[in-house]
Write a protein that holds these residues in place. Sequence first.
Motif, PDB file in Angstrom:
ATOM      1  N   THR A 142      -0.671   7.362   1.074  1.00 43.10           N
ATOM      2  CA  THR A 142      -1.975   7.810   0.597  1.00 43.10           C
ATOM      3  C   THR A 142      -3.107   6.953   1.143  1.00 43.10           C
ATOM      4  O   THR A 142      -4.103   7.458   1.675  1.00 43.10           O
ATOM      5  N   ASN A 143      -2.954   5.657   1.036  1.00 45.00           N
ATOM      6  CA  ASN A 143      -4.031   4.739   1.418  1.00 45.00           C
ATOM      7  C   ASN A 143      -3.740   3.961   2.691  1.00 45.00           C
ATOM      8  O   ASN A 143      -4.581   3.178   3.135  1.00 45.00           O
ATOM      9  N   GLY A 144      -2.557   4.179   3.269  1.00 45.08           N
ATOM     10  CA  GLY A 144      -2.167   3.352   4.393  1.00 45.08           C
ATOM     11  C   GLY A 144      -1.731   1.974   3.912  1.00 45.08           C
ATOM     12  O   GLY A 144      -1.778   1.652   2.728  1.00 45.08           O
ATOM     13  N   GLY A 145      -1.304   1.151   4.820  1.00 39.11           N
ATOM     14  CA  GLY A 145      -0.854  -0.178   4.442  1.00 39.11           C
ATOM     15  C   GLY A 145       0.501  -0.131   3.757  1.00 39.11           C
ATOM     16  O   GLY A 145       1.305   0.786   3.963  1.00 39.11           O
ATOM     17  N   VAL A 146       0.742  -1.123   2.907  1.00 31.32           N
ATOM     18  CA  VAL A 146       2.055  -1.316   2.311  1.00 31.32           C
ATOM     19  C   VAL A 146       1.925  -1.442   0.799  1.00 31.32           C
ATOM     20  O   VAL A 146       1.025  -2.120   0.293  1.00 31.32           O
ATOM     21  N   ILE A 147       2.808  -0.759   0.074  1.00 35.26           N
ATOM     22  CA  ILE A 147       2.944  -0.940  -1.376  1.00 35.26           C
ATOM     23  C   ILE A 147       3.851  -2.137  -1.625  1.00 35.26           C
ATOM     24  O   ILE A 147       4.939  -2.224  -1.051  1.00 35.26           O
ATOM     25  N   LEU A 148       3.418  -3.061  -2.453  1.00 38.43           N
ATOM     26  CA  LEU A 148       4.243  -4.181  -2.898  1.00 38.43           C
ATOM     27  C   LEU A 148       4.324  -4.114  -4.421  1.00 38.43           C
ATOM     28  O   LEU A 148       3.318  -4.249  -5.109  1.00 38.43           O
TER      29      LEU A 148
END
Length: 233
Positions: A142-148
């Motif tokens: 959804t937002n790009g990047g990485v979920i942590l």
Amino acid sequence: MRQALTTLVFLLPPSRLKNRLLRRLGHAIPDTAVVGINLVRRVDRFELGEGSLIHHFNLFRDLRLVRMGIGCRIMLFNQIVGDSGYEKGATPTDDLRTLRMGDDSHIISQHYLDCGGGIILGDNAWVTGIRSTLLSHAFDPTNGGVILDPVTIGDRAVVATSCTMLPGTVVGEGALIAAGSTTWTGQEAKGAHLHGGVPARRLAPIDIPRHVYDRARYQGPRDVVAPPNPPSE
């Protein structure tokens, strides 16, 4: 220098001398712990409970903290890594790059634990069988990047063989995740139930008898002594 010495000492066979050397390097390792031959790279601190066991041939890499309660076991050929916790822009939390295990919890063999966002096992929790993957980071579509987001296995919960746990998974107290199952990101698996499938869904109530958790339980003293403060870097 301290990191390099920790790597070298972890390659020694188990002994009280090895435990003393690790304490000199700033780790909290009681004499009753057994620490096998393992490859450790860039791990800031180990805190082991009385009677805990780290068997041979595990990989620990890029972790801030490995904390094991009384009577915990990590068996053979596991990969326990935290490099995803270095993701640029990650929100600092106490969970990043940590593995925390409650008393009498167990990780058996040949599992992959991504601790970048943190992995937490409650008391008497089991990651059993072989080849399960616990992922605390994932691509954010959804937002790009990485979920942590940490993976949490509650008290007396069991993850069976060849399962996949995605970031933010919470396995409730006394739940069982059946072999080959996959949880989705942020899934909460209700306690005291059997869950299975891809994605995992609630199948039936389950009550795991408490005597089951006595298997291989550490029988020694359980006096808890606060670990020493880590050395200042």
